[in-house]
Enzyme design. Structure first.
Site, PDB file in Angstrom:
ATOM      1  N   ASN A   1       0.867  -1.092   0.009  1.00 17.74           N
ATOM      2  CA  ASN A   1      -0.164  -0.154  -0.065  1.00 17.74           C
ATOM      3  C   ASN A   1       0.797   1.177   0.083  1.00 17.74           C
ATOM      4  OD1 ASN A   1       0.531  -0.816   2.506  1.00 17.74           O
ATOM      5  ND2 ASN A   1      -0.839   0.250   3.465  1.00 17.74           N
TER       6      ASN A   1
ATOM      7  N   GLU B   1       0.183   5.192   0.663  1.00 10.90           N
ATOM      8  CA  GLU B   1      -0.623   6.191   1.167  1.00 10.90           C
ATOM      9  C   GLU B   1      -0.295   7.817   0.716  1.00 10.90           C
ATOM     10  OE1 GLU B   1      -1.173   5.474   5.238  1.00 10.90           O
ATOM     11  OE2 GLU B   1      -1.970   3.629   4.722  1.00 10.90           O
ATOM     12  N   ASN B   2      -1.433   8.423   0.842  1.00 13.62           N
ATOM     13  CA  ASN B   2      -0.979   9.927   0.451  1.00 13.62           C
ATOM     14  C   ASN B   2      -1.628  10.889   1.364  1.00 13.62           C
ATOM     15  OD1 ASN B   2      -1.976  12.705  -1.203  1.00 13.62           O
ATOM     16  ND2 ASN B   2      -0.263  11.403  -2.268  1.00 13.62           N
ATOM     17  N   ALA B   3      -0.985  12.071   1.415  1.00 11.15           N
ATOM     18  CA  ALA B   3      -1.323  13.057   2.545  1.00 11.15           C
ATOM     19  C   ALA B   3      -2.967  13.305   2.203  1.00 11.15           C
ATOM     20  CB  ALA B   3      -0.646  14.485   2.457  1.00 11.15           C
TER      21      ALA B   3
ATOM     22  N   TYR C   1      -5.711  11.761   2.068  1.00  7.67           N
ATOM     23  CA  TYR C   1      -6.001  10.188   2.059  1.00  7.67           C
ATOM     24  C   TYR C   1      -6.644   9.321   1.053  1.00  7.67           C
ATOM     25  CZ  TYR C   1      -4.906  11.470   6.921  1.00  7.67           C
ATOM     26  OH  TYR C   1      -4.504  12.246   8.113  1.00  7.67           O
TER      27      TYR C   1
ATOM     28  N   CYS D   1      -4.151   0.388  -2.413  1.00  5.41           N
ATOM     29  CA  CYS D   1      -4.027  -0.584  -1.646  1.00  5.41           C
ATOM     30  C   CYS D   1      -2.988  -1.353  -2.228  1.00  5.41           C
ATOM     31  CB  CYS D   1      -5.500  -1.442  -1.607  1.00  5.41           C
ATOM     32  SG  CYS D   1      -6.624  -0.667  -0.623  1.00  5.41           S
TER      33      CYS D   1
ATOM     34  N   GLU E   1      -3.119  -4.661  -3.076  1.00  5.98           N
ATOM     35  CA  GLU E   1      -3.466  -5.503  -4.126  1.00  5.98           C
ATOM     36  C   GLU E   1      -3.742  -4.658  -5.528  1.00  5.98           C
ATOM     37  OE1 GLU E   1      -4.835  -4.701  -1.337  1.00  5.98           O
ATOM     38  OE2 GLU E   1      -5.876  -6.799  -0.544  1.00  5.98           O
TER      39      GLU E   1
ATOM     40  N   CYS F   1     -10.099  -5.277   0.134  1.00  3.46           N
ATOM     41  CA  CYS F   1     -11.211  -4.559   0.343  1.00  3.46           C
ATOM     42  C   CYS F   1     -12.262  -4.622  -0.938  1.00  3.46           C
ATOM     43  CB  CYS F   1     -10.763  -2.966   0.449  1.00  3.46           C
ATOM     44  SG  CYS F   1     -10.443  -2.089  -1.156  1.00  3.46           S
TER      45      CYS F   1
ATOM     46  N   CYS G   1     -10.752  -3.428  -4.191  1.00  5.20           N
ATOM     47  CA  CYS G   1      -9.618  -4.210  -4.792  1.00  5.20           C
ATOM     48  C   CYS G   1     -10.414  -5.499  -5.391  1.00  5.20           C
ATOM     49  CB  CYS G   1      -8.517  -4.748  -3.733  1.00  5.20           C
ATOM     50  SG  CYS G   1      -7.549  -3.171  -3.282  1.00  5.20           S
TER      51      CYS G   1
END
Ligand code: THU
Length: 138
Positions: free
Chosen positions: A49, A51-53, A55, A60, A62, A93, A96
């Site tokens: 995964n 992530e980014n500021a 959100y 993910c 996958e 999720c 995904c």
């Protein structure tokens, strides 16, 4: 050629997913996830995964793996292993599941191997995403 999902392959997929999880970029959730997709020729493509500021822009594990598979010119994922060291087993999720369905083998189920403390658990993508909306065949 379709690589068989034998115990050695399962172990290799889990190892690759765990290794990918160590490279997760998850400074917001602190929830690393790793995935490892098996290609028909036996190659393994991993994802973690990212992530980014902002959100919602986070990706993910996958989906990272699926995007890498596509970029390799591949369109089929024979099986995929998923691991989340902080919560096992973890299942992909909903988003995904839909993305993975795009890479579903045409003539076989797609096993999803869930890493767990007492050994892997096995489900199929069709079990996770029944009555799905799939890509056109042909
Ligand atoms: N996450 C995944 O990478 N895969 C899953 O199957 C579940 C959730 C990530 C998204 C986010 O970076 C973090 O886990 C917490 O939700």
């Amino acid at each position: 050629m379709t690589a068989a999902l034998d115990p050695t392959t399962i172990a290799a997929l889990l190892d690759a997913a765990r290794d990918a999880a160590t490279r997760a970029y998850a400074p917001y959730s602190h929830f690393p996830v790793g995935a490892a997709a098996l290609l028909p020729d036996g190659r393994i493509v991993t994802g973690c995964n990212v992530e980014n500021a902002s959100y919602p822009l986070s990706i993910c594990a996958e989906r990272v793996a699926a995007a890498k598979v596509a970029e390799l010119g591949e369109r089929t994922i024979v099986a995929i292993a998923v691991t989340a060291p902080k919560m096992s087993p973890v299942t992909p999720c909903g988003g995904c599941r839909q993305v993975l369905n795009e890479f579903h083998p045409t003539d076989a189920p797609m096993p999803v191997i869930l890493d767990a403390p007492d050994g892997p658990e096995f489900v199929t993508l069709d079990e996770l995403l029944p009555r799905n909306f799939g890509r056109p065949v042909g």
